[in-house]
Motif scaffolding. Structure first.
Motif, PDB file in Angstrom:
ATOM      1  N   UNK A  37     -80.788 105.652  56.224  1.00  0.00           N
ATOM      2  CA  UNK A  37     -82.226 105.854  56.088  1.00  0.00           C
ATOM      3  C   UNK A  37     -82.836 106.295  57.398  1.00  0.00           C
ATOM      4  N   UNK A  38     -83.995 106.935  57.314  1.00  0.00           N
ATOM      5  CA  UNK A  38     -84.665 107.432  58.518  1.00  0.00           C
ATOM      6  C   UNK A  38     -85.623 106.415  59.129  1.00  0.00           C
ATOM      7  N   UNK A  39     -86.019 105.414  58.378  1.00  0.00           N
ATOM      8  CA  UNK A  39     -87.004 104.431  58.851  1.00  0.00           C
ATOM      9  C   UNK A  39     -86.371 103.399  59.782  1.00  0.00           C
ATOM     10  N   UNK A  40     -87.206 102.870  60.686  1.00  0.00           N
ATOM     11  CA  UNK A  40     -86.734 101.793  61.555  1.00  0.00           C
ATOM     12  C   UNK A  40     -86.373 100.556  60.749  1.00  0.00           C
ATOM     13  N   UNK A  41     -86.944 100.404  59.560  1.00  0.00           N
ATOM     14  CA  UNK A  41     -86.646  99.239  58.715  1.00  0.00           C
ATOM     15  C   UNK A  41     -85.490  99.492  57.745  1.00  0.00           C
ATOM     16  N   UNK A  42     -84.746 100.550  57.963  1.00  0.00           N
ATOM     17  CA  UNK A  42     -83.631 100.891  57.078  1.00  0.00           C
ATOM     18  C   UNK A  42     -82.545  99.821  57.091  1.00  0.00           C
ATOM     19  N   UNK A  43     -81.940  99.639  55.933  1.00  0.00           N
ATOM     20  CA  UNK A  43     -80.793  98.750  55.818  1.00  0.00           C
ATOM     21  C   UNK A  43     -79.672  99.260  56.732  1.00  0.00           C
ATOM     22  N   UNK A  44     -79.445 100.569  56.718  1.00  0.00           N
ATOM     23  CA  UNK A  44     -78.509 101.227  57.631  1.00  0.00           C
ATOM     24  C   UNK A  44     -79.223 102.460  58.167  1.00  0.00           C
ATOM     25  N   UNK A  45     -79.538 102.433  59.441  1.00  0.00           N
ATOM     26  CA  UNK A  45     -80.346 103.497  60.038  1.00  0.00           C
ATOM     27  C   UNK A  45     -79.491 104.710  60.405  1.00  0.00           C
ATOM     28  N   UNK A  46     -80.020 105.877  60.131  1.00  0.00           N
ATOM     29  CA  UNK A  46     -79.375 107.138  60.453  1.00  0.00           C
ATOM     30  C   UNK A  46     -79.145 107.257  61.953  1.00  0.00           C
ATOM     31  N   UNK A  47     -77.933 107.696  62.333  1.00  0.00           N
ATOM     32  CA  UNK A  47     -77.611 107.900  63.742  1.00  0.00           C
ATOM     33  C   UNK A  47     -77.127 109.333  63.959  1.00  0.00           C
ATOM     34  N   UNK A  48     -77.120 109.732  65.212  1.00  0.00           N
ATOM     35  CA  UNK A  48     -76.600 111.050  65.557  1.00  0.00           C
ATOM     36  C   UNK A  48     -75.118 111.138  65.171  1.00  0.00           C
ATOM     37  N   UNK A  49     -74.417 110.027  65.283  1.00  0.00           N
ATOM     38  CA  UNK A  49     -72.992 109.967  64.909  1.00  0.00           C
ATOM     39  C   UNK A  49     -72.793 110.337  63.428  1.00  0.00           C
ATOM     40  N   UNK A  50     -73.707 109.875  62.571  1.00  0.00           N
ATOM     41  CA  UNK A  50     -73.646 110.223  61.142  1.00  0.00           C
ATOM     42  C   UNK A  50     -73.770 111.729  60.954  1.00  0.00           C
TER      43      UNK A  50
END
Length: 112
Positions: A37-50
């Motif tokens: 997810x893109x939000x700071x409250x995401x269960x799993x936040x998007x990273x550059x590594x992804x």
């Protein structure tokens, strides 16, 4: 058999749409999947590594493509395509599964 395409599913909070997509396509031999997810409250936040990992990024709404591009300005990104699935479905809801299956199959066939 060809190497599976690495597909990253992205929505806002990684709670309903993208985790549903990850779960329903996890056993598809054509693709390897992750969700974030893109939000700071995401269960799993998007990273550059992804983004480095992915061959294709499928966002649930166009606004997430813009957020991804803003997150890594000037970086080379994999193709980002919107499935145009609004945030009005519960995790693993039959209507959401149907929408995701149709939209993802369309994108996989468009690229293949």
């Amino acid at each position: 058999m060809a190497e599976p395409i690495r597909v990253l599913f992205v929505c806002g909070r990684n709670r309903r749409r993208s985790p549903t997509a990850e779960l329903i396509f996890r056993s598809d031999p054509r693709i390897s999947v992750r969700s974030a997810g893109t939000s700071e409250s995401s269960k799993r936040r998007l990273t550059k590594k992804d983004l480095v990992w992915a061959d294709l990024v499928l966002v649930m709404e166009r606004k997430y493509a813009a957020r991804i591009r803003a997150m890594v300005p000037g970086e080379s990104l994999p193709p980002i395509k919107s499935l145009d699935i609004p945030d009005e479905h519960e995790f693993m809801a039959p209507d959401l599964i149907n929408l995701l299956t149709t939209a993802v199959e369309h994108e996989l066939n468009a690229d293949g």
